[in-house]
Design a protein around this motif. Structure first.
Motif, PDB file in Angstrom:
ATOM      1  N   ILE A   6     -10.092  68.467 -68.228  1.00 22.28           N
ATOM      2  CA  ILE A   6     -10.265  67.940 -69.511  1.00 22.28           C
ATOM      3  C   ILE A   6      -9.921  69.121 -70.655  1.00 22.28           C
ATOM      4  O   ILE A   6     -10.698  70.262 -70.588  1.00 22.28           O
ATOM      5  CB  ILE A   6     -11.554  67.382 -69.675  1.00 22.28           C
ATOM      6  N   ASN A   9      -8.921  69.980 -76.550  1.00 22.15           N
ATOM      7  CA  ASN A   9      -8.484  68.870 -77.262  1.00 22.15           C
ATOM      8  C   ASN A   9      -8.945  67.297 -76.688  1.00 22.15           C
ATOM      9  O   ASN A   9      -8.552  66.361 -77.339  1.00 22.15           O
ATOM     10  CB  ASN A   9      -7.251  69.030 -77.849  1.00 22.15           C
ATOM     11  N   ASN A  10      -9.753  67.295 -75.593  1.00 23.88           N
ATOM     12  CA  ASN A  10     -10.085  66.186 -75.135  1.00 23.88           C
ATOM     13  C   ASN A  10      -9.172  65.425 -74.360  1.00 23.88           C
ATOM     14  O   ASN A  10      -9.477  63.995 -74.061  1.00 23.88           O
ATOM     15  CB  ASN A  10     -10.949  65.172 -76.134  1.00 23.88           C
ATOM     16  N   MET A  99     -13.911  70.573 -67.155  1.00 30.12           N
ATOM     17  CA  MET A  99     -13.671  70.794 -68.803  1.00 30.12           C
ATOM     18  C   MET A  99     -13.369  72.155 -69.011  1.00 30.12           C
ATOM     19  O   MET A  99     -14.003  73.068 -68.387  1.00 30.12           O
ATOM     20  CB  MET A  99     -14.919  70.211 -69.443  1.00 30.12           C
TER      21      MET A  99
END
Ligand code: FES
Length: 105
Positions: A6, A9-10, A99
């Motif tokens: 992830i 910037n998502n 992430m």
């Protein structure tokens, strides 16, 4: 196996990862943001910091003393923070999600 990053910037990006390859190499070779792996996986840089989805926490190898020391330098360290050069692809980690933290310059 497949692993998903992830991005800061998502957005999610998934990659096929051969067994034995580290998460850091995948991130670096695909030029993902903030995964630099400057030291080449020698636990000397913390530029490979990722935050692992808690669902996978117990499937990962334990944090070694050296990794622990280096994690102190990881920017935005949190629960689940790991150095991605210490995470090798194994069958148990298929579907792993990590992430990439935002690094404030
Ligand atoms: Fe340097 Fe992981 S690549 S500590």
């Amino acid at each position: 196996i497949e692993m998903t990053f992830i991005l800061p910037n998502n957005t999610a990006q998934s990659f096929p990862v051969p067994l034995g390859e580290t998460l850091m190499t995948v991130g670096r070779d695909n030029e993902l943001p903030n995964i630099e792996g400057t030291c080449g996986g020698n636990l000397e840089c913390a530029t490979c910091h990722v935050v692992v989805d808690p669902k996978f926490a117990d499937k990962l190898p334990p944090i070694s003393e050296e990794e622990e020391d280096m994690l102190e330098y990881a920017i935005g360290r949190t629960q689940g923070s790991r150095l991605s050069c210490q995470i090798k692809a194994t069958p148990k980690l298929n579907g792993l999600r990590v992430m990439i933290p935002t690094v404030v310059p």
